[in-house]
Design an enzyme around this catalytic site. Structure first.
Site, PDB file in Angstrom:
ATOM      1  N   TYR A  11       0.818  -1.219   0.000  1.00  0.00           N
ATOM      2  CA  TYR A  11       0.000   0.000   0.000  1.00  0.00           C
ATOM      3  C   TYR A  11       0.858   1.278   0.000  1.00  0.00           C
ATOM      4  CZ  TYR A  11      -3.399   3.386   1.934  1.00  0.00           C
ATOM      5  OH  TYR A  11      -4.179   4.473   2.181  1.00  0.00           O
ATOM      6  N   LEU A  33       5.466 -10.583  -2.802  1.00  0.00           N
ATOM      7  CA  LEU A  33       4.040 -10.608  -3.175  1.00  0.00           C
ATOM      8  C   LEU A  33       3.185 -11.396  -2.188  1.00  0.00           C
ATOM      9  CD1 LEU A  33       4.240 -10.964  -7.090  1.00  0.00           C
ATOM     10  CD2 LEU A  33       4.047  -8.879  -5.732  1.00  0.00           C
ATOM     11  N   TYR A 140       4.218  -6.042  17.124  1.00  0.00           N
ATOM     12  CA  TYR A 140       4.418  -5.225  15.918  1.00  0.00           C
ATOM     13  C   TYR A 140       5.256  -3.993  16.259  1.00  0.00           C
ATOM     14  CZ  TYR A 140       3.432  -1.785  12.311  1.00  0.00           C
ATOM     15  OH  TYR A 140       3.571  -0.798  11.353  1.00  0.00           O
ATOM     16  N   PHE A 168       1.535   7.693  11.169  1.00  0.00           N
ATOM     17  CA  PHE A 168       0.303   7.567  11.929  1.00  0.00           C
ATOM     18  C   PHE A 168      -0.647   6.727  11.059  1.00  0.00           C
ATOM     19  CE2 PHE A 168       0.897   9.742  15.981  1.00  0.00           C
ATOM     20  CZ  PHE A 168       2.254   9.919  15.848  1.00  0.00           C
ATOM     21  N   PHE A 207     -15.441  -0.520  17.398  1.00  0.00           N
ATOM     22  CA  PHE A 207     -14.771  -1.236  18.491  1.00  0.00           C
ATOM     23  C   PHE A 207     -14.699  -0.364  19.743  1.00  0.00           C
ATOM     24  CE2 PHE A 207     -12.295  -3.571  14.926  1.00  0.00           C
ATOM     25  CZ  PHE A 207     -13.305  -4.520  14.803  1.00  0.00           C
TER      26      PHE A 207
HETATM   27  N1  UDP Z   1     -12.052   0.356  14.020  1.00  0.00           N
HETATM   28  C1  UDP Z   1     -13.392   0.073  14.296  1.00  0.00           C
HETATM   29  N2  UDP Z   1     -13.997  -0.893  13.532  1.00  0.00           N
HETATM   30  C2  UDP Z   1     -13.371  -1.583  12.537  1.00  0.00           C
HETATM   31  C3  UDP Z   1     -12.009  -1.284  12.268  1.00  0.00           C
HETATM   32  C4  UDP Z   1     -11.377  -0.298  13.024  1.00  0.00           C
HETATM   33  O1  UDP Z   1     -14.001   0.662  15.177  1.00  0.00           O
HETATM   34  O2  UDP Z   1     -13.986  -2.462  11.917  1.00  0.00           O
HETATM   35  C5  UDP Z   1     -11.362   1.390  14.810  1.00  0.00           C
HETATM   36  C6  UDP Z   1     -10.164   0.864  15.595  1.00  0.00           C
HETATM   37  O3  UDP Z   1     -10.589   0.376  16.848  1.00  0.00           O
HETATM   38  C7  UDP Z   1      -9.291   2.120  15.710  1.00  0.00           C
HETATM   39  C8  UDP Z   1      -9.607   2.903  14.419  1.00  0.00           C
HETATM   40  O4  UDP Z   1     -10.836   2.348  13.928  1.00  0.00           O
HETATM   41  O5  UDP Z   1      -9.704   2.901  16.808  1.00  0.00           O
HETATM   42  C9  UDP Z   1      -8.541   2.757  13.350  1.00  0.00           C
HETATM   43  O6  UDP Z   1      -8.276   1.373  13.189  1.00  0.00           O
HETATM   44  P1  UDP Z   1      -7.387   0.821  11.978  1.00  0.00           P
HETATM   45  O7  UDP Z   1      -7.377  -0.679  12.108  1.00  0.00           O
HETATM   46  O8  UDP Z   1      -7.851   1.405  10.698  1.00  0.00           O
HETATM   47  O9  UDP Z   1      -5.943   1.418  12.239  1.00  0.00           O
HETATM   48  P2  UDP Z   1      -4.954   1.316  13.516  1.00  0.00           P
HETATM   49  O10 UDP Z   1      -5.288   2.526  14.362  1.00  0.00           O
HETATM   50  O11 UDP Z   1      -5.188   0.018  14.190  1.00  0.00           O
HETATM   51  O12 UDP Z   1      -3.592   1.416  12.924  1.00  0.00           O
END
Ligand code: UDP
Length: 327
Positions: A11, A33, A140, A168, A207
Site C-alpha cells: 500500500y 508478493l 508489531y 500515523f 470497536f
Molecule cells: N475500528 C473500528 N472498527 C473496525 C475497524 C477499526 O471501530 O472495523 C477502529 C479501531 O478500533 C481504531 C480505528 O478504527 O480505533 C482505526 O483502526 P485501523 O485498524 O484502521 O488502524 P490502527 O489505528 O489500528 O492502525
C-alpha cells in the site's frame, strides 16, 4: 538515483514508488508478493524475492548500482502480531537485518525505513513528539523499534544515513484511482466503512464507544498515503552519511471513529449502518502526531489535512476497484 524499494507492491510502498519514478529516480521493487500486488508495480520493475535472502538482495544492489533503499516490506497488523509474534520478529526484525547486511556487503548506506506510531505504545500526552518514550505494547511495535535501534547502531558504526519515518494512520489513495488500499482480509477502518457503502458488508462494528474521548470512540491521525510518499522523497534528499532522522508523519489533526463514519456518509451518500462492539485489545484511545519536526526538517507539509478529501480519494479507488487489484 537508483532506488531499491522493498515492499513496493504494498500500500504505502506502491504510492512512494510512483512518486520516486515521477521524480526521475530509477526504481526497482523487491517484494515477495505475500501481501503486495503485482498490478501495483510498473511493468518490468518487479524483482520477486525474500527479505531473508541476503545474498540475492546484495546481488541486486550491486547489479542495479543501487544508491539508496526504501524499506516498506513488513507485516503491519497489531492483532496478528499478538497472535503470531514469531512471524513478526522473523519478517520485520530478521528480514530487516538481512537487508541491512546486504547493504553493508554492497556498500549501500542510505535507507528510509517505515516505522510507526506503534513504537510509542500508549503515550500519556497528546500530540506525540519524537522525544516521547518509545514503549510499544505489542510485538508489531517492538519489531519496528528493534529496527530503529539497529539503524542507529549501523549509522554510528558503519556510517549509514537513515530516516525512520513514524507513520500515523495511512489512508486514502492516488486521486487518479490507479493505486489504493487492498488488504485481504481487510481490517482497517476506512476501507471497511467503504465496503459497507458498496454493499459488500452489512454494517460496521465500532470497536468500543466508551473511551475517554468526546464521542467515546478512538481518535486517530489519518494521513494521506501520497503525503507519506512525498515525505519519503524529501527524506531521501537529506540522507548523507551519519544522518539520523526520526520523524513523525501525521497531520496533527485527530479524527474519531464516528467522525470517520460521518465523513464516509457525506462522501458516499450511503447510510452506513453501525453496531457497537467490544473494544479491540491494544487500541489506545487517542494517537495524534506532533509532526512539526518533519515540517521543519523536510520542509514537508501534508496536502490533505481534513478527513473528507482523504475519504474521497479512497472512495474513488474502492468504487473503481470493488474487488481491489483483482478488478
Ligand atoms: N475500528 C473500528 N472498527 C473496525 C475497524 C477499526 O471501530 O472495523 C477502529 C479501531 O478500533 C481504531 C480505528 O478504527 O480505533 C482505526 O483502526 P485501523 O485498524 O484502521 O488502524 P490502527 O489505528 O489500528 O492502525
Amino acid at each position: 538515483m537508483n532506488i531499491l524499494v522493498t515492499g513496493g507492491a504494498g500500500y504505502v510502498g506502491s504510492h512512494a514508488a510512483r512518486w520516486l519514478a515521477r521524480a526521475g529516480h530509477e526504481i526497482w521493487i523487491y517484494d515477495n508478493l505475500s501481501r503486495g500486488h503485482r498490478e501495483a508495480v510498473p511493468a518490468g520493475r518487479l524483482i520477486e524475492g525474500e527479505l531473508a535472502d541476503t545474498a540475492k538482495l546484495a546481488g541486486v544492489m550491486v547489479a542495479r548500482q543501487i544508491d539508496a533503499v526504501m524499506h516498506f516490506a513488513a507485516y503491519a497488523l497489531v492483532g496478528e502480531s499478538v497472535a503470531d509474534p514469531a512471524m513478526y520478529y522473523r519478517n520485520n526484525v530478521l528480514g530487516s537485518l538481512s537487508l541491512l547486511e546486504a547493504m553493508r556487503a554492497s556498500g549501500v548506506r542510505r535507507i528510509v525505513f517505515s516505522s510507526t506510531t506503534a513504537t510509542y505504545g500508549e503515550p500519556e500526552k497528546m500530540p506525540i513528539r519524537e522525544d516521547f518514550p518509545q514503549r510499544p505494547i505489542n510485538p508489531y511495535g517492538f519489531s519496528k523499534l528493534v529496527v530503529e535501534h539497529a539503524l542507529a547502531d549501523y549509522a554510528a558504526a558503519y556510517g549509514f544515513g537513515y530516516a525512520a519515518l513514524r507513520y500515523f494512520n495511512a489512508a486514502g489513495a492516488t486521486p487518479d484511482g490507479d493505486l489504493g488500499e487492498d488488504h485481504d482480509p481487510e481490517s482497517h477502518l476506512i476501507p471497511i466503512v467503504l465496503q459497507v457503502a458498496l454493499g459488500q458488508r452489512e454494517k460496521l462494528t465500532i470497536f468500543g464507544d466508551d473511551y475517554p474521548t468526546p464521542d467515546g470512540t478512538c481518535i486517530r491521525d489519518y494521513v494521506h498515503v501520497d503525503d507519506l510518499a512525498s515525505a519519503h522523497l524529501a527524506a531521501l534528499d537529506r540522507l548523507h552519511e551519519g544522518v539520523a532522522l526520526k520523524l513523525n508523519l501525521g497531520t496533527g489533526r485527530g479524527t474519531s471513529v464516528r467522525q470517520v463514519i460521518d465523513a464516509c456518509r457525506r462522501v458516499t451518500g450511503h447510510a452506513i449502518p453501525v453496531e457497537i462492539g467490544q473494544r479491540r485489545p491494544g487500541d489506545p484511545p487517542e494517537l495524534v502526531a506532533d509532526s512539526s519536526l518533519a515540517r521543519e526538517t523536510l520542509g514537508w507539509k501534508p496536502k490533505y489535512t481534513q478527513i473528507e478529501p482523504i475519504v474521497d480519494t479512497a472512495w474513488r479507488w474502492h468504487k473503481s476497484h470493488p474487488r481491489g487489484y483483482a478488478g
